[in-house]
Design a protein around this motif. Structure first.
Motif, PDB file in Angstrom:
ATOM      1  N   PRO A 108       5.068   5.359  10.684  1.00 28.95           N
ATOM      2  CA  PRO A 108       4.669   6.701  10.235  1.00 28.95           C
ATOM      3  C   PRO A 108       4.147   7.555  11.388  1.00 28.95           C
ATOM      4  O   PRO A 108       3.678   7.030  12.407  1.00 28.95           O
ATOM      5  N   PRO A 109       4.212   8.885  11.267  1.00 34.51           N
ATOM      6  CA  PRO A 109       3.879   9.770  12.389  1.00 34.51           C
ATOM      7  C   PRO A 109       2.411   9.772  12.796  1.00 34.51           C
ATOM      8  O   PRO A 109       2.098  10.007  13.971  1.00 34.51           O
ATOM      9  N   HIS A 110       1.487   9.500  11.868  1.00 32.53           N
ATOM     10  CA  HIS A 110       0.073   9.714  12.175  1.00 32.53           C
ATOM     11  C   HIS A 110      -0.510   8.733  13.191  1.00 32.53           C
ATOM     12  O   HIS A 110      -1.620   8.947  13.665  1.00 32.53           O
ATOM     13  N   GLY A 111       0.227   7.676  13.556  1.00 33.45           N
ATOM     14  CA  GLY A 111      -0.282   6.755  14.573  1.00 33.45           C
ATOM     15  C   GLY A 111       0.161   7.105  15.976  1.00 33.45           C
ATOM     16  O   GLY A 111      -0.265   6.477  16.951  1.00 33.45           O
ATOM     17  N   LEU A 112       1.009   8.152  16.123  1.00 36.69           N
ATOM     18  CA  LEU A 112       1.620   8.484  17.406  1.00 36.69           C
ATOM     19  C   LEU A 112       0.865   9.604  18.116  1.00 36.69           C
ATOM     20  O   LEU A 112       0.525  10.626  17.507  1.00 36.69           O
ATOM     21  N   TYR A 113       0.627   9.399  19.436  1.00 32.10           N
ATOM     22  CA  TYR A 113      -0.080  10.375  20.257  1.00 32.10           C
ATOM     23  C   TYR A 113       0.704  10.643  21.548  1.00 32.10           C
ATOM     24  O   TYR A 113       1.131   9.708  22.223  1.00 32.10           O
ATOM     25  N   LEU A 114       0.889  11.914  21.859  1.00 30.44           N
ATOM     26  CA  LEU A 114       1.355  12.294  23.195  1.00 30.44           C
ATOM     27  C   LEU A 114       0.109  12.374  24.067  1.00 30.44           C
ATOM     28  O   LEU A 114      -0.820  13.124  23.759  1.00 30.44           O
ATOM     29  N   CYS A 115       0.057  11.585  25.128  1.00 28.68           N
ATOM     30  CA  CYS A 115      -1.192  11.535  25.904  1.00 28.68           C
ATOM     31  C   CYS A 115      -1.055  12.015  27.341  1.00 28.68           C
ATOM     32  O   CYS A 115      -2.067  12.182  28.023  1.00 28.68           O
ATOM     33  N   LYS A 116       0.169  12.280  27.827  1.00 30.74           N
ATOM     34  CA  LYS A 116       0.284  12.802  29.193  1.00 30.74           C
ATOM     35  C   LYS A 116       1.661  13.397  29.421  1.00 30.74           C
ATOM     36  O   LYS A 116       2.673  12.811  29.020  1.00 30.74           O
ATOM     37  N   VAL A 117       1.687  14.573  30.060  1.00 32.30           N
ATOM     38  CA  VAL A 117       2.932  15.192  30.523  1.00 32.30           C
ATOM     39  C   VAL A 117       2.743  15.444  32.014  1.00 32.30           C
ATOM     40  O   VAL A 117       1.775  16.091  32.423  1.00 32.30           O
ATOM     41  N   GLU A 118       3.666  14.930  32.838  1.00 29.22           N
ATOM     42  CA  GLU A 118       3.504  15.015  34.292  1.00 29.22           C
ATOM     43  C   GLU A 118       4.568  15.903  34.929  1.00 29.22           C
ATOM     44  O   GLU A 118       5.720  15.951  34.470  1.00 29.22           O
ATOM     45  N   TYR A 119       4.153  16.600  36.008  1.00 26.46           N
ATOM     46  CA  TYR A 119       5.049  17.470  36.772  1.00 26.46           C
ATOM     47  C   TYR A 119       4.901  17.193  38.259  1.00 26.46           C
ATOM     48  O   TYR A 119       3.854  16.702  38.714  1.00 26.46           O
ATOM     49  N   ARG A 120       5.942  17.517  39.017  1.00 25.91           N
ATOM     50  CA  ARG A 120       5.821  17.482  40.470  1.00 25.91           C
ATOM     51  C   ARG A 120       4.968  18.664  40.910  1.00 25.91           C
ATOM     52  O   ARG A 120       5.173  19.789  40.420  1.00 25.91           O
ATOM     53  N   PRO A 121       4.035  18.466  41.825  1.00 29.43           N
ATOM     54  CA  PRO A 121       3.156  19.563  42.260  1.00 29.43           C
ATOM     55  C   PRO A 121       3.925  20.789  42.738  1.00 29.43           C
ATOM     56  O   PRO A 121       3.523  21.926  42.475  1.00 29.43           O
ATOM     57  N   GLU A 122       5.054  20.564  43.421  1.00 29.85           N
ATOM     58  CA  GLU A 122       5.799  21.698  43.964  1.00 29.85           C
ATOM     59  C   GLU A 122       6.410  22.569  42.861  1.00 29.85           C
ATOM     60  O   GLU A 122       6.654  23.762  43.063  1.00 29.85           O
ATOM     61  N   SER A 123       6.666  22.000  41.672  1.00 31.00           N
ATOM     62  CA  SER A 123       7.245  22.793  40.597  1.00 31.00           C
ATOM     63  C   SER A 123       6.222  23.764  40.007  1.00 31.00           C
ATOM     64  O   SER A 123       6.594  24.753  39.369  1.00 31.00           O
TER      65      SER A 123
END
Length: 307
Positions: free
Chosen positions: A284-299
């Motif tokens: 079920p959806p309620h147990g799912l967490y997005l905890c990090k989105v990463e980017y290259r510093p230059e972008s």
């Protein structure tokens, strides 16, 4: 026009998902039931010359949470000067507080106009929270006791799990595979179903309320020991629709003895919607967490700041 990267967190329980859902014939219609819709409504309080259109880095489903997600938006002020980042942050958080919305802005950063919150992301990390009962009582522990603070924030499992078997099966997902079997049915015919999973770990978790509750409610804290918490942590550049929830559902079935290592291997080796084993049910959806989105510093580099 200036572009801003917005870092945010939210609880998905009260929303119909992250992505705005309005009829194509009325693209400017307000949507108060999604994360994107409420962000755009809040940004209008800045009175920019343009209508704010938020671009999400991740389009989480109804009920899915985010400890850290991102989006970008273009804004043009009446003065022609960039909006102050603190003003954007405080305006949005003030609006969310007043409307009792479970969204919080963590940071706002000016970025270059070529930056794209979704396309420039190099890694996304999700984790799925599981609570496994330790009770041997014939009475369902979900009836006997469920921590109220974990309601809609954790998936409670009443049957014992073999964590070693789960870890063994989870290792199959790591690397580049065609995850067509683990994708929710899509109308798109050009969906790229090959994805590279950087890591998939099964780590001990906990209920964070335990530490504070111990001090104030020593008589009732024993109820919390009925559960063992586990975090299923998965990192990749991108995922298919409902891919993580379907992978977790398969792993839970392995831990419960409904599926085997070979069954999971078959679903990966024969990628097809027909290869899905119906003994597994998407988590079920309620147990799912997005905890990090990463980017290259230059972008993220904003050339305008140097001018």
């Amino acid at each position: 026009m200036n572009r801003y990267l917005i870092h945010m967190s939210y609880l998905g329980t009260q929303f119909r998902g992250a992505q705005k859902q309005v009829p194509k014939a009325f693209p400017d219609q307000l949507d108060r039931e999604t994360i994107q819709g409420n962000l755009e409504i809040g940004l209008r309080r800045l009175r920019p010359l343009n209508k704010p259109f938020v671009v999400l880095s991740s389009r989480t489903d109804t009920g899915v949470h985010a400890l850290h997600s991102t989006c970008h938006v273009d804004l043009e002020s009446k003065s022609g000067k960039p909006f102050d980042s603190i003003l954007i942050l405080s305006t949005l958080n003030s609006y969310f507080n007043r409307c009792h919305l479970d969204i919080r802005i963590l940071n706002v950063v000016p970025v270059n106009n070529r930056f794209h919150a979704r396309h420039d992301a190099i890694k996304r990390t999700y984790f799925y929270r599981i609570a496994v009962t330790q009770s041997t009582s014939s009475l369902s522990p979900l009836i006997a006791f469920t921590p109220v603070e974990e309601r809609r924030r954790c998936h409670f499992v009443t049957t014992p799990l073999d964590i070693n078997h789960i870890k063994e099966a989870a290792s199959l997902f790591v690397g580049k595979h065609d995850f067509r079997t683990f994708m929710e049915t899509s109308k798109s015919h050009d969906k790229i179903t090959r994805k590279n999973i950087d890591s998939f770990e099964i780590l001990p978790g906990n209920s964070h309320i335990i530490q504070s509750a111990t001090e104030f409610q020593p008589g009732s804290i024993q109820d919390y020991t009925k559960y063992t918490y586990w975090d299923f942590v998965c990192t990749a550049r991108s995922f298919l629709h409902k891919q993580i929830r379907r992978m977790v559902g398969v792993l839970l079935s392995v831990g419960q003895g409904k599926l085997t290592y070979r069954d999971v291997k078959f679903m990966l080796q024969i990628p097809s919607k027909h290869s899905w084993d119906t003994r597994a049910v998407p988590a079920p959806p309620h147990g799912l967490y997005l905890c990090k989105v990463e980017y290259r510093p230059e972008s993220l580099h904003n050339n305008k700041l140097e001018q």
